[in-house]
Enzyme design. Structure first.
Site, PDB file in Angstrom:
ATOM      1  N   ARG A   1       0.790  -1.261   0.000  1.00  0.00           N
ATOM      2  CA  ARG A   1       0.000   0.000   0.000  1.00  0.00           C
ATOM      3  C   ARG A   1       0.805   1.286   0.000  1.00  0.00           C
ATOM      4  O   ARG A   1       0.220   2.358   0.168  1.00  0.00           O
ATOM      5  CB  ARG A   1      -0.962   0.022   1.199  1.00  0.00           C
ATOM      6  CG  ARG A   1      -1.905  -1.165   1.296  1.00  0.00           C
ATOM      7  CD  ARG A   1      -2.776  -1.317   0.099  1.00  0.00           C
ATOM      8  NE  ARG A   1      -3.830  -2.311   0.324  1.00  0.00           N
ATOM      9  CZ  ARG A   1      -4.446  -2.959  -0.661  1.00  0.00           C
ATOM     10  NH1 ARG A   1      -4.124  -2.727  -1.910  1.00  0.00           N
ATOM     11  NH2 ARG A   1      -5.382  -3.824  -0.376  1.00  0.00           N
TER      12      ARG A   1
ATOM     13  N   ASP B   1      -1.387 -12.999  -1.798  1.00  0.00           N
ATOM     14  CA  ASP B   1      -2.232 -11.848  -2.159  1.00  0.00           C
ATOM     15  C   ASP B   1      -2.628 -11.064  -0.901  1.00  0.00           C
ATOM     16  O   ASP B   1      -3.784 -10.698  -0.714  1.00  0.00           O
ATOM     17  CB  ASP B   1      -3.475 -12.270  -2.957  1.00  0.00           C
ATOM     18  CG  ASP B   1      -4.127 -11.061  -3.649  1.00  0.00           C
ATOM     19  OD1 ASP B   1      -3.582  -9.940  -3.552  1.00  0.00           O
ATOM     20  OD2 ASP B   1      -5.181 -11.244  -4.291  1.00  0.00           O
TER      21      ASP B   1
HETATM   22  O1  DOR Z   1      -9.137  -8.947  -3.340  1.00  0.00           O
HETATM   23  C1  DOR Z   1      -8.240  -8.323  -3.894  1.00  0.00           C
HETATM   24  N1  DOR Z   1      -7.756  -7.175  -3.372  1.00  0.00           N
HETATM   25  N2  DOR Z   1      -7.776  -8.765  -5.057  1.00  0.00           N
HETATM   26  C2  DOR Z   1      -6.928  -8.059  -5.789  1.00  0.00           C
HETATM   27  O2  DOR Z   1      -6.472  -8.534  -6.796  1.00  0.00           O
HETATM   28  C3  DOR Z   1      -6.559  -6.685  -5.369  1.00  0.00           C
HETATM   29  C4  DOR Z   1      -6.599  -6.574  -3.932  1.00  0.00           C
HETATM   30  C5  DOR Z   1      -6.422  -5.181  -3.388  1.00  0.00           C
HETATM   31  O3  DOR Z   1      -5.669  -4.399  -3.921  1.00  0.00           O
HETATM   32  O4  DOR Z   1      -7.025  -4.905  -2.354  1.00  0.00           O
HETATM   33 ZN    ZN Z   2      -3.567  -8.770  -5.590  1.00  0.00          ZN
END
Ligand code: DOR
Ligand code: ZN
Length: 438
Positions: free
Chosen positions: A68, A309
């Site tokens: 972030r 992720d």
């Molecule tokens: O659930 C998700 N959140 N999938 C993604 O690919 C992006 C991510 C995010 O940036 O929060």
């Molecule tokens: Zn992602």
């Protein structure tokens, strides 16, 4: 973090898949590098660590994290995200480019890598966007982004809708030897565009809608990659259909690799009803049959690697009603424990497979093996994770180093935990505590 010139890890169970080295050995680290791995090493000045009955593996690698920074540091930043990584046993992360602003120019990437050098306690790499502003219209300057250090190009969270644009991205990928890493999913942006075109109704229901674009994009992106002769890596596979497409492509020799996340391997759409917004993620949690197919694909090698992720959001955002809450859940501090407890213990993966899928395979796919990432090769940087396979623990989001708490696994009982994380000559995590510079 404690900085030692020499560290000697004694009597650990070594599991270094890249070098086919397994068994009980000592590991000597000297000046940030692995000096040697053999029996009965003695060293008078080294800091000695007893690793008897512990697993000693190359530092874990997570090639799909959202830290972030820049722009949304209230959710997470490199300082906290890298500490969450070290706690989870990861010594290397590759960050997604969907920051604010996105990482879509060489100067932004260079600036970010400079900040990471100061803030991160693990090896930090970044991807760049595929299109300017992640808008899906104009390609970034792939050549100079590669030159600036981008490990892959990815419009995280969005598919590239235009076929020609995707083909051009793949051609650039081939030309500059950079991995193209598409997100084959139905993002909000994609749905809005489809709605504008009158092609489909809004799927914004309380539970997860049956998104189906993933399989189609996987098929198209693979076909285009084949035509362009490019390398392609598919993020977070969630559907049986996608697994089938990848398997077929691998069979005919396409240069395709894929990843799966712990949540798509362990939770089905049923979890959404129980857990609510903390299980709201893109791609969404799917049917039991899909979960089963992703597990099978991971075990038979169709899906190469595991990635978290890790997608942090604030408590306020995740407390919104389901329809309004953002997509994403965190995983850096739970991935290893979940994999060991729910994939290795029941025999879905062997321990060797699990470690391979979290070390050397992701390192190779993202071209990091040439820096020594993912293996315990003597002479390379000493990134090492020591794991206590017997350690039982309960996921408690309040103890996380991440700023975020959006974890659907809170309260789960796990067995197996990283107890020591070494990056070069620095012990960055020991027994769940981050060791800061004194
Ligand atoms: O659930 C998700 N959140 N999938 C993604 O690919 C992006 C991510 C995010 O940036 O929060
Ligand atoms: Zn992602």
């Amino acid at each position: 973090m404690l900085n030692y010139k020499k560290i000697l890890i004694k009597n650990g169970n070594i599991l270094d898949i890249a070098n086919k080295k397994t068994g009980v050995f000592d590991v000597l680290i000297d000046s940030s590098r692995i000096k040697k791995i053999s029996k009965n090493i003695d060293d008078k000045v080294a800091l000695v660590i007893d690793a008897k009955d512990k697993l000693v593996v190359p530092g874990l690698v997570d090639v799909h994290v959202h830290l972030r920074q820049p722009g949304q540091e209230y959710k997470e930043d490199i300082y906290t995200g890298s500490r969450a990584a070290a706690t989870g046993g990861f010594t290397t992360v590759v960050a997604e480019p969907n920051t604010c602003p996105p990482i879509d120019t060489p100067s932004r990437l260079i600036q970010l890598l400079k900040i990471a050098k100061k803030e991160s306690i693990v090896n930090y790499y970044s991807k760049s966007a595929i299109t300017v502003g992640l808008n899906g219209y104009r390609l970034v300057d792939v050549e100079n982004l590669k030159f600036a250090g981008a490990r892959a190009i990815s419009d995280d969270g969005h598919p590239i809708t235009g076929d020609r644009l995707m083909f051009n991205a793949l051609k650039k990928g081939r030309e500059y030897d950079i991995l193209v890493n598409p997100h084959c999913e139905e993002s909000d942006l994609y749905r809005r565009r489809q709605k504008e075109k009158g092609k489909r109704k809004s799927p914004d229901t309380v539970t997860n809608p049956p998104y189906t674009a993933e399989g189609r994009f996987v098929m198209r992106d693979i076909e285009l990659a084949e035509k362009a002769g490019a390398r392609i890596h598919i993020s977070h596979v969630s559907l049986a259909q996608s697994v089938n497409e990848i398997a077929k492509a691998k069979e005919r020799g396409v240069n395709v690799t894929a990843e799966a996340t712990p949540h798509h391997l362990l939770l089905s759409e049923e979890a959404v009803k129980e857990i609510g917004p903390n299980a709201k993620v893109n791609p969404p949690l799917r049917s039991e049959e899909d979960v089963e197919a992703v597990r099978r694909g991971l075990a038979d090698g169709t899906i190469d690697i595991i990635a978290s992720d890790h997608a942090p959001h604030s408590a306020k955002e995740k407390s919104l009603p389901y329809n309004k809450a953002p997509f994403g859940l965190i995983g850096l501090e739970t991935t290893l424990g979940l994999v060991l407890t729910y994939l290795v213990r029941p025999g879905i993966l062997t321990l060797q497979q699990a470690i391979e899928k979290m070390t050397i395979l992701p390192a190779r796919i993202f071209g990091l093996d040439k820096f020594g990432v993912g293996s315990l090769t003597p002479g390379t940087k000493a990134d090492i994770t020591v794991i206590d396979m017997k350690k039982k623990w309960i996921v408690d989001v309040n103890k996380f180093f991440s700023k975020a708490r959006n974890c659907p696994f809170n309260g789960w009982k796990l067995q197996g935990k990283a107890i020591l994380t070494i990056v070069g000559n620095k012990i960055v995590m020991k027994d769940g505590k981050i060791i800061e510079n004194s």
